[in-house]
Write a protein that holds these residues in place. Structure first.
Motif, PDB file in Angstrom:
ATOM      1  N   ALA A 116       0.820  -1.201   0.000  1.00  0.00           N
ATOM      2  CA  ALA A 116       0.000   0.000   0.000  1.00  0.00           C
ATOM      3  C   ALA A 116       0.861   1.262   0.000  1.00  0.00           C
ATOM      4  O   ALA A 116       1.818   1.381   0.768  1.00  0.00           O
ATOM      5  CB  ALA A 116      -0.930   0.001   1.212  1.00  0.00           C
ATOM      6  N   ARG A 117       0.528   2.177  -0.892  1.00  0.00           N
ATOM      7  CA  ARG A 117       1.236   3.446  -1.000  1.00  0.00           C
ATOM      8  C   ARG A 117       0.275   4.468  -1.599  1.00  0.00           C
ATOM      9  O   ARG A 117      -0.824   4.130  -2.034  1.00  0.00           O
ATOM     10  CB  ARG A 117       2.476   3.324  -1.898  1.00  0.00           C
ATOM     11  N   THR A 118       0.685   5.713  -1.627  1.00  0.00           N
ATOM     12  CA  THR A 118      -0.163   6.715  -2.247  1.00  0.00           C
ATOM     13  C   THR A 118      -0.370   6.414  -3.723  1.00  0.00           C
ATOM     14  O   THR A 118       0.534   5.918  -4.406  1.00  0.00           O
ATOM     15  CB  THR A 118       0.448   8.129  -2.082  1.00  0.00           C
ATOM     16  N   GLU A 119      -1.552   6.722  -4.217  1.00  0.00           N
ATOM     17  CA  GLU A 119      -1.845   6.527  -5.633  1.00  0.00           C
ATOM     18  C   GLU A 119      -1.618   7.793  -6.446  1.00  0.00           C
ATOM     19  O   GLU A 119      -1.866   7.810  -7.652  1.00  0.00           O
ATOM     20  CB  GLU A 119      -3.279   6.013  -5.798  1.00  0.00           C
TER      21      GLU A 119
ATOM     22  N   ASP B 234      -7.752  11.009  -7.016  1.00  0.00           N
ATOM     23  CA  ASP B 234      -6.365  10.874  -7.438  1.00  0.00           C
ATOM     24  C   ASP B 234      -6.274  10.667  -8.948  1.00  0.00           C
ATOM     25  O   ASP B 234      -5.310  11.114  -9.580  1.00  0.00           O
ATOM     26  CB  ASP B 234      -5.713   9.695  -6.718  1.00  0.00           C
TER      27      ASP B 234
ATOM     28  N   VAL C  99       0.657  13.716   4.514  1.00  0.00           N
ATOM     29  CA  VAL C  99       0.855  12.986   3.260  1.00  0.00           C
ATOM     30  C   VAL C  99       2.246  13.266   2.690  1.00  0.00           C
ATOM     31  O   VAL C  99       2.986  12.355   2.309  1.00  0.00           O
ATOM     32  CB  VAL C  99      -0.233  13.362   2.231  1.00  0.00           C
TER      33      VAL C  99
ATOM     34  N   ASN D 109       5.357  10.441   2.803  1.00  0.00           N
ATOM     35  CA  ASN D 109       5.733   9.830   1.532  1.00  0.00           C
ATOM     36  C   ASN D 109       7.056  10.339   0.983  1.00  0.00           C
ATOM     37  O   ASN D 109       7.770   9.600   0.301  1.00  0.00           O
ATOM     38  CB  ASN D 109       4.627  10.055   0.502  1.00  0.00           C
TER      39      ASN D 109
ATOM     40  N   HIS E  11      -2.540   4.295   6.964  1.00  0.00           N
ATOM     41  CA  HIS E  11      -3.449   5.235   6.294  1.00  0.00           C
ATOM     42  C   HIS E  11      -3.568   4.931   4.800  1.00  0.00           C
ATOM     43  O   HIS E  11      -4.649   5.063   4.226  1.00  0.00           O
ATOM     44  CB  HIS E  11      -3.088   6.701   6.592  1.00  0.00           C
ATOM     45  N   HIS E  12      -2.505   4.440   4.170  1.00  0.00           N
ATOM     46  CA  HIS E  12      -2.624   4.048   2.761  1.00  0.00           C
ATOM     47  C   HIS E  12      -3.542   2.835   2.607  1.00  0.00           C
ATOM     48  O   HIS E  12      -4.373   2.790   1.686  1.00  0.00           O
ATOM     49  CB  HIS E  12      -1.253   3.729   2.183  1.00  0.00           C
TER      50      HIS E  12
END
Length: 220
Positions: free
Chosen positions: A30-33, A54, A134, A138, A186-187
């Motif tokens: 899981a990571r930011t998109e 996103d 965020v 990241n 959170h991701h």
């Protein structure tokens, strides 16, 4: 005077490790998109993502970053220059103003770089606590939990928080989960909210967290 922590839901401390284990199995990477190549691009994309998807941000940013590759270039622009490049994103006029202003402040105060400092990021136009979490988590590995609508909704449905205020939800989650897993958490919650635990018509029958979810099948 020190403020006492908010009351956690009954059983929250027992559910937290179960939720973490299930999310780790479902979303190990899981990571930011949001697409980005450096902290400046991540900051801009995060500001644009407020009340927008996103997907819409990722569709607009390639042309935006081709025109304005760094804070120096964007800080010399006008909002009217930026608006056509982000017109497909909600609230684009206000976001254009914020982007130009924050870029100018990055140049003025931080040599054009995004600072690895929470308060400094929060002070930028269009940024706030969620944006700072965020960006710093990241870009710089800062341990943080960014609470958006998905994280807040799932925290309440899973019986991890009773709060509606994002800052209070963040504090509850920080009490329940190991610091080294905050960024992952959170991701993963965001992904689960997008794919399974929808705001309307959550897919409870397909949810891997249903066995310990106190609100399964209950409308929000």
């Amino acid at each position: 005077m020190t403020r006492s922590p908010s009351r956690l839901p009954a059983g929250a401390k027992a559910r937290a490790p179960l939720a973490l284990a299930a999310l780790e199995a479902l979303y190990p990477d899981a990571r930011t998109e949001l697409n980005f190549r450096n902290p400046f691009e991540l900051l801009v994309a995060t500001v644009l993502s407020a009340q927008a998807t996103d997907v819409s941000v990722n569709a607009a940013t390639p042309a935006l970053f081709e025109r304005y590759a760094d804070a120096y270039a964007m800080g010399r622009a006008t909002p009217e220059d930026v608006e056509p490049l982000i017109r497909s994103i909600g609230l684009y006029r206000g976001k254009a103003r914020n982007l130009v202003a924050l870029a100018a402040l990055l140049v003025e105060r931080h040599g054009g770089e995004v600072p690895n400092d929470f308060d400094a990021v929060v002070a930028l136009p269009g940024a706030g606590r969620k944006t700072a979490n965020v960006v710093l988590s990241n870009a710089y590995g800062y341990p943080a939990i960014a609470v958006d609508t998905h994280v807040g909704r799932l925290s309440r449905r899973l019986g991890l928080s009773l709060q509606n205020n994002p800052d209070k939800v963040e504090a509850d989650l920080q009490r329940l989960f190991p610091r080294e897993r905050w960024v992952f958490l959170h991701h993963a919650l965001i992904l689960h909210g997008r794919r399974v635990c929808h705001a309307r018509n959550p897919r409870c029958s397909a949810c891997e967290l249903r066995e310990f979810c106190p609100r399964i099948g209950v409308e929000p």
